[in-house]
Design an enzyme around this catalytic site. Structure first.
Site, PDB file in Angstrom:
ATOM      1  N   HIS A 106      40.367 -38.699 -44.959  1.00 28.71           N
ATOM      2  CA  HIS A 106      41.570 -38.250 -44.246  1.00 28.71           C
ATOM      3  C   HIS A 106      41.162 -37.231 -43.201  1.00 28.71           C
ATOM      4  CE1 HIS A 106      44.046 -40.398 -47.027  1.00 28.71           C
ATOM      5  NE2 HIS A 106      43.324 -39.879 -48.006  1.00 28.71           N
ATOM      6  N   GLU A 139      37.010 -42.613 -49.386  1.00 26.02           N
ATOM      7  CA  GLU A 139      38.341 -42.344 -48.813  1.00 26.02           C
ATOM      8  C   GLU A 139      38.236 -41.159 -47.853  1.00 26.02           C
ATOM      9  OE1 GLU A 139      41.223 -41.499 -51.882  1.00 26.02           O
ATOM     10  OE2 GLU A 139      42.682 -40.700 -50.455  1.00 26.02           O
ATOM     11  N   ARG A 185      48.895 -39.138 -31.073  1.00 27.04           N
ATOM     12  CA  ARG A 185      49.769 -38.833 -32.198  1.00 27.04           C
ATOM     13  C   ARG A 185      49.525 -37.415 -32.724  1.00 27.04           C
ATOM     14  NH1 ARG A 185      48.442 -41.045 -38.266  1.00 27.04           N
ATOM     15  NH2 ARG A 185      50.381 -40.329 -39.190  1.00 27.04           N
ATOM     16  N   PRO A 215      47.783 -47.563 -41.136  1.00 24.70           N
ATOM     17  CA  PRO A 215      48.901 -47.449 -40.194  1.00 24.70           C
ATOM     18  C   PRO A 215      48.898 -46.166 -39.368  1.00 24.70           C
ATOM     19  CG  PRO A 215      49.643 -47.151 -42.454  1.00 24.70           C
ATOM     20  CD  PRO A 215      48.237 -47.665 -42.522  1.00 24.70           C
ATOM     21  N   ASN A 216      49.260 -46.364 -38.126  1.00 26.92           N
ATOM     22  CA  ASN A 216      49.456 -45.289 -37.140  1.00 26.92           C
ATOM     23  C   ASN A 216      48.153 -44.669 -36.636  1.00 26.92           C
ATOM     24  OD1 ASN A 216      52.379 -45.393 -37.202  1.00 26.92           O
ATOM     25  ND2 ASN A 216      52.199 -44.548 -39.255  1.00 26.92           N
ATOM     26  N   ASP A 242      44.579 -51.044 -56.004  1.00 23.25           N
ATOM     27  CA  ASP A 242      44.063 -52.133 -56.844  1.00 23.25           C
ATOM     28  C   ASP A 242      42.930 -52.880 -56.155  1.00 23.25           C
ATOM     29  OD1 ASP A 242      45.797 -51.588 -58.902  1.00 23.25           O
ATOM     30  OD2 ASP A 242      47.129 -53.294 -58.541  1.00 23.25           O
ATOM     31  N   ARG A 282      49.240 -30.158 -47.051  1.00 20.75           N
ATOM     32  CA  ARG A 282      50.408 -30.689 -46.341  1.00 20.75           C
ATOM     33  C   ARG A 282      51.524 -30.991 -47.352  1.00 20.75           C
ATOM     34  NH1 ARG A 282      48.661 -35.180 -42.184  1.00 20.75           N
ATOM     35  NH2 ARG A 282      50.807 -34.766 -41.487  1.00 20.75           N
ATOM     36  N   ASN A 317      40.409 -45.012 -44.348  1.00 16.17           N
ATOM     37  CA  ASN A 317      41.526 -44.089 -44.154  1.00 16.17           C
ATOM     38  C   ASN A 317      42.773 -44.955 -44.144  1.00 16.17           C
ATOM     39  OD1 ASN A 317      43.478 -42.280 -43.436  1.00 16.17           O
ATOM     40  ND2 ASN A 317      42.363 -41.407 -41.697  1.00 16.17           N
ATOM     41  N   TYR A 369      45.879 -34.219 -35.693  1.00 19.81           N
ATOM     42  CA  TYR A 369      44.853 -35.271 -35.701  1.00 19.81           C
ATOM     43  C   TYR A 369      43.856 -35.196 -34.535  1.00 19.81           C
ATOM     44  CZ  TYR A 369      47.997 -37.217 -39.207  1.00 19.81           C
ATOM     45  OH  TYR A 369      48.764 -37.390 -40.322  1.00 19.81           O
ATOM     46  N   ALA A 378      49.244 -43.462 -44.314  1.00 18.35           N
ATOM     47  CA  ALA A 378      50.372 -43.242 -45.231  1.00 18.35           C
ATOM     48  C   ALA A 378      50.337 -44.173 -46.450  1.00 18.35           C
ATOM     49  CB  ALA A 378      51.679 -43.422 -44.475  1.00 18.35           C
TER      50      ALA A 378
HETATM   51  C1  DQA Z   1      46.000 -39.277 -42.900  1.00 12.19           C
HETATM   52  C2  DQA Z   1      46.917 -38.450 -43.800  1.00 12.19           C
HETATM   53  C3  DQA Z   1      48.102 -39.272 -44.234  1.00 12.19           C
HETATM   54  O1  DQA Z   1      48.961 -38.485 -45.069  1.00 12.19           O
HETATM   55  C4  DQA Z   1      48.920 -39.707 -43.033  1.00 12.19           C
HETATM   56  O2  DQA Z   1      50.002 -40.507 -43.428  1.00 12.19           O
HETATM   57  C5  DQA Z   1      48.077 -40.403 -42.022  1.00 12.19           C
HETATM   58  C6  DQA Z   1      46.756 -39.877 -41.728  1.00 12.19           C
HETATM   59  C7  DQA Z   1      44.841 -38.435 -42.330  1.00 12.19           C
HETATM   60  O3  DQA Z   1      43.895 -39.034 -41.840  1.00 12.19           O
HETATM   61  O4  DQA Z   1      44.897 -37.199 -42.350  1.00 12.19           O
HETATM   62  O5  DQA Z   1      48.514 -41.340 -41.377  1.00 12.19           O
HETATM   63  O6  DQA Z   1      45.427 -40.316 -43.685  1.00 12.19           O
END
Ligand code: DQA
Length: 138
Positions: A98, A96, A17, A9-10, A85, A105, A72, A22, A75
């Site tokens: 980020h 994973e 954003r 998401p996002n 899971d 943070r 990634n 980011y 949230a």
């Molecule tokens: C994120 C870190 C997460 O905490 C956040 O909610 C994101 C982006 C990152 O890429 O730094 O949406 O995954």
């Protein structure tokens, strides 16, 4: 080698954003640069703001021929037992990623339901984290 980049998401808002966290590049532009950089790798890309769609993509990764997933989950990383899971339940290895350093943070970002089941975690290197993750598989 076929690798799926799976964003949650996002992350469709990258470039617009919170650029101070980011960066100002869109993911589409970054993905094009990655394809150019890793010509020997077949890269796939999927983004969704919907938890179940991310879970479905993880389930389908092997059938779709992917050797690995770079995830990634945004949230959902910090909230989704279901995505954790799914990562635990598939045979396809998952890294994973980020963009930001989640450990530097808010405290709610320190918990990941994914890390335990991932091959490894890359956090805090900006979009370069995706490149590092691809490199980890080749
Ligand atoms: C994120 C870190 C997460 O905490 C956040 O909610 C994101 C982006 C990152 O890429 O730094 O949406 O995954």
């Amino acid at each position: 080698m076929k690798i799926l980049l799976l964003n949650g998401p996002n992350l469709n808002l990258l470039g617009k954003r919170e650029p101070e966290i980011y960066g100002s590049q869109t993911f589409e532009d970054h993905f094009t640069a990655l394809q150019f950089q890793f010509k020997e790798v077949e890269l796939g890309y999927f983004q969704s703001n919907i938890e179940g769609e991310i879970i479905d993509k993880l389930h389908q990764a092997e059938e779709d021929g992917f050797d690995a997933v770079i995830l990634n989950a945004g949230a959902y990383t910090h909230t989704s037992v279901g995505i954790g899971d799914a990562v635990a339940g598939i045979r396809t290895p998952v890294v994973e990623v980020h963009i930001s350093n989640v450990m530097d943070r808010e405290e709610f970002r320190h918990l990941s339901y994914i890390s335990k089941h991932a091959v490894g975690v890359i956090s805090g290197f900006g979009l370069k984290g995706y490149e590092l993750a691809v490199t980890s598989f080749i």
